[in-house]
Design a protein around this motif. Structure first.
Motif, PDB file in Angstrom:
ATOM      1  N   ALA A 126       0.845  -1.191   0.000  1.00 38.47           N
ATOM      2  CA  ALA A 126       0.000   0.000   0.000  1.00 38.47           C
ATOM      3  C   ALA A 126       0.885   1.246   0.000  1.00 38.47           C
ATOM      4  O   ALA A 126       1.883   1.321   0.714  1.00 38.47           O
ATOM      5  CB  ALA A 126      -0.931   0.016   1.203  1.00 38.47           C
ATOM      6  N   VAL A 127       0.502   2.193  -0.829  1.00 37.26           N
ATOM      7  CA  VAL A 127       1.177   3.481  -0.874  1.00 37.26           C
ATOM      8  C   VAL A 127       0.186   4.525  -0.377  1.00 37.26           C
ATOM      9  O   VAL A 127      -0.944   4.617  -0.863  1.00 37.26           O
ATOM     10  CB  VAL A 127       1.642   3.823  -2.306  1.00 37.26           C
ATOM     11  N   LEU A 128       0.601   5.307   0.613  1.00 37.27           N
ATOM     12  CA  LEU A 128      -0.281   6.293   1.220  1.00 37.27           C
ATOM     13  C   LEU A 128      -0.036   7.671   0.623  1.00 37.27           C
ATOM     14  O   LEU A 128       1.106   8.127   0.548  1.00 37.27           O
ATOM     15  CB  LEU A 128      -0.066   6.339   2.740  1.00 37.27           C
ATOM     16  N   ILE A 167       3.629   0.150   2.703  1.00 32.88           N
ATOM     17  CA  ILE A 167       2.945  -0.636   3.722  1.00 32.88           C
ATOM     18  C   ILE A 167       2.774  -2.054   3.202  1.00 32.88           C
ATOM     19  O   ILE A 167       2.169  -2.278   2.153  1.00 32.88           O
ATOM     20  CB  ILE A 167       1.562  -0.041   4.062  1.00 32.88           C
ATOM     21  N   SER A 168       3.313  -3.034   3.941  1.00 32.36           N
ATOM     22  CA  SER A 168       3.221  -4.425   3.508  1.00 32.36           C
ATOM     23  C   SER A 168       1.916  -5.054   3.990  1.00 32.36           C
ATOM     24  O   SER A 168       1.041  -4.373   4.555  1.00 32.36           O
ATOM     25  CB  SER A 168       4.422  -5.219   4.025  1.00 32.36           C
ATOM     26  N   THR A 169       1.787  -6.354   3.786  1.00 37.93           N
ATOM     27  CA  THR A 169       0.561  -7.081   4.083  1.00 37.93           C
ATOM     28  C   THR A 169       0.108  -6.873   5.525  1.00 37.93           C
ATOM     29  O   THR A 169       0.901  -6.926   6.467  1.00 37.93           O
ATOM     30  CB  THR A 169       0.778  -8.588   3.836  1.00 37.93           C
ATOM     31  N   GLY A 170      -1.195  -6.636   5.691  1.00 34.86           N
ATOM     32  CA  GLY A 170      -1.752  -6.471   7.025  1.00 34.86           C
ATOM     33  C   GLY A 170      -2.780  -5.365   7.071  1.00 34.86           C
ATOM     34  O   GLY A 170      -3.312  -4.932   6.044  1.00 34.86           O
ATOM     35  N   LYS A 225       7.654  -7.153 -12.772  1.00 34.26           N
ATOM     36  CA  LYS A 225       7.454  -7.263 -11.329  1.00 34.26           C
ATOM     37  C   LYS A 225       7.973  -5.990 -10.669  1.00 34.26           C
ATOM     38  O   LYS A 225       9.121  -5.599 -10.889  1.00 34.26           O
ATOM     39  CB  LYS A 225       8.194  -8.479 -10.758  1.00 34.26           C
ATOM     40  N   HIS A 226       7.095  -5.337  -9.889  1.00 32.02           N
ATOM     41  CA  HIS A 226       7.512  -4.138  -9.163  1.00 32.02           C
ATOM     42  C   HIS A 226       8.433  -4.529  -8.010  1.00 32.02           C
ATOM     43  O   HIS A 226       8.222  -5.555  -7.352  1.00 32.02           O
ATOM     44  CB  HIS A 226       6.300  -3.381  -8.624  1.00 32.02           C
ATOM     45  N   ILE A 227       9.441  -3.710  -7.762  1.00 33.18           N
ATOM     46  CA  ILE A 227      10.410  -3.990  -6.706  1.00 33.18           C
ATOM     47  C   ILE A 227       9.787  -3.676  -5.348  1.00 33.18           C
ATOM     48  O   ILE A 227       9.294  -2.558  -5.117  1.00 33.18           O
ATOM     49  CB  ILE A 227      11.690  -3.165  -6.910  1.00 33.18           C
ATOM     50  N   GLU A 228       9.815  -4.660  -4.459  1.00 31.81           N
ATOM     51  CA  GLU A 228       9.215  -4.489  -3.137  1.00 31.81           C
ATOM     52  C   GLU A 228       9.906  -3.366  -2.360  1.00 31.81           C
ATOM     53  O   GLU A 228      11.121  -3.203  -2.405  1.00 31.81           O
ATOM     54  CB  GLU A 228       9.310  -5.797  -2.344  1.00 31.81           C
ATOM     55  N   GLY A 229       9.104  -2.601  -1.654  1.00 30.77           N
ATOM     56  CA  GLY A 229       9.621  -1.510  -0.838  1.00 30.77           C
ATOM     57  C   GLY A 229       9.822  -0.209  -1.594  1.00 30.77           C
ATOM     58  O   GLY A 229      10.042   0.839  -0.980  1.00 30.77           O
ATOM     59  N   ILE A 238      12.914   3.620 -12.903  1.00 28.21           N
ATOM     60  CA  ILE A 238      11.592   3.019 -12.667  1.00 28.21           C
ATOM     61  C   ILE A 238      11.801   1.744 -11.849  1.00 28.21           C
ATOM     62  O   ILE A 238      12.478   0.819 -12.304  1.00 28.21           O
ATOM     63  CB  ILE A 238      10.898   2.686 -14.001  1.00 28.21           C
ATOM     64  N   PRO A 239      11.230   1.673 -10.643  1.00 30.30           N
ATOM     65  CA  PRO A 239      11.478   0.517  -9.764  1.00 30.30           C
ATOM     66  C   PRO A 239      10.659  -0.712 -10.153  1.00 30.30           C
ATOM     67  O   PRO A 239       9.847  -1.222  -9.374  1.00 30.30           O
ATOM     68  CB  PRO A 239      11.083   1.051  -8.385  1.00 30.30           C
ATOM     69  N   THR A 240      10.872  -1.176 -11.360  1.00 31.94           N
ATOM     70  CA  THR A 240      10.157  -2.328 -11.900  1.00 31.94           C
ATOM     71  C   THR A 240      11.147  -3.190 -12.665  1.00 31.94           C
ATOM     72  O   THR A 240      12.016  -2.672 -13.350  1.00 31.94           O
ATOM     73  CB  THR A 240       9.017  -1.880 -12.837  1.00 31.94           C
TER      74      THR A 240
END
Length: 238
Positions: A32-34, A51-54, A98-102, A177-179
């Motif tokens: 999630a991006v706020l 924001i990761s899973t949760g 695939k988007h880079i995590e974080g 680009i973080p992908t």
């Protein structure tokens, strides 16, 4: 006047505080991006922390953008690309990203979120950045090949897959680009349907001519056989 300002301040603080208890769920395979959008005070913008899973609690005015961090496919169709011998070909390119995590906040903040519909992509980092350089590169490659090479030679397809892979990976790196580009696959290269129909019709006509020629030969052979038989009968009668 001071009383009114104090009331507005109190209302704003109360709204922002109460809004902090708005829950949002982030599913597995997502980040999630706020995007903070304060109503009265403070600075808005994209939060740098993904924001990761949760479960996450956000202010009522905060927008939550969920970004897929699992591998996903984008299909780019190409119709009537002209080869070096001025013949058109059709094919599609299937790419796995695939988007880079974080790093999804960087993606959203700098490039926007690409919208995917049935494998096609619109806007965002792909539509605004990657799409046209990719299409131009594929056009230039096809212009250097004949239709026969594109449709029958697997080496040409392999060359194009490698070219696309190398160029897009370098482009993503240079543009920040973080992908990641995971894989590239090119579908079967074919002439357009109109060309196929014309080819089939030509083949049918050639076959008809050949059949007619064979029929004429058969009739000529039969006539010769009948004459030979008649001559034999006459010779026997004498």
């Amino acid at each position: 006047m001071k009383y009114i300002l104090k009331m507005l301040l109190l209302i704003g603080i109360t709204i922002n505080f109460s809004g902090c208890f708005t829950p949002s769920t982030v599913d597995a395979g997502e980040e999630a991006v706020l995007i903070q959008k304060p109503w009265f005070f403070g600075h808005g913008g994209v939060d740098n922390a993904a924001i990761s899973t949760g479960l996450v609690w956000t202010a009522f005015s905060t927008e939550v953008i969920r970004v897929n961090i699992k591998p996903f496919n984008i299909t780019e169709p190409f119709d009537d690309l002209i080869t070096i011998d001025n013949n058109p070909v059709d094919f599609s390119i299937n790419m796995t990203f695939k988007h880079i995590e974080g790093k999804t906040p960087i993606l959203i903040s700098n490039f926007g979120n690409t919208q995917l519909e049935n494998g096609t992509a619109k806007g965002g980092w792909y539509g605004n950045k990657v799409k046209e350089p990719l299409r131009n590169s594929v056009r230039e490659f096809t212009k250097g090949k004949t239709m026969f090479e594109m449709t029958t030679n697997p080496i040409s397809v392999t060359e194009l897959e490698k070219k696309i892979t190398d160029e897009i990976r370098e482009f993503l790196k240079v543009e920040g680009i973080p992908t990641e580009l995971v894989a590239v696959t090119i579908g079967k290269v074919m002439p357009p349907q109109a060309v196929l129909d014309a080819t089939i019709q030509t083949g049918v006509q050639k076959q008809n001519v050949k059949t007619q020629e064979e029929r004429v030969k058969a009739e000529q052979s039969r006539e010769l056989a009948e004459k030979a038989s008649a001559n034999a009968d006459k010779a026997y009668m004498h």
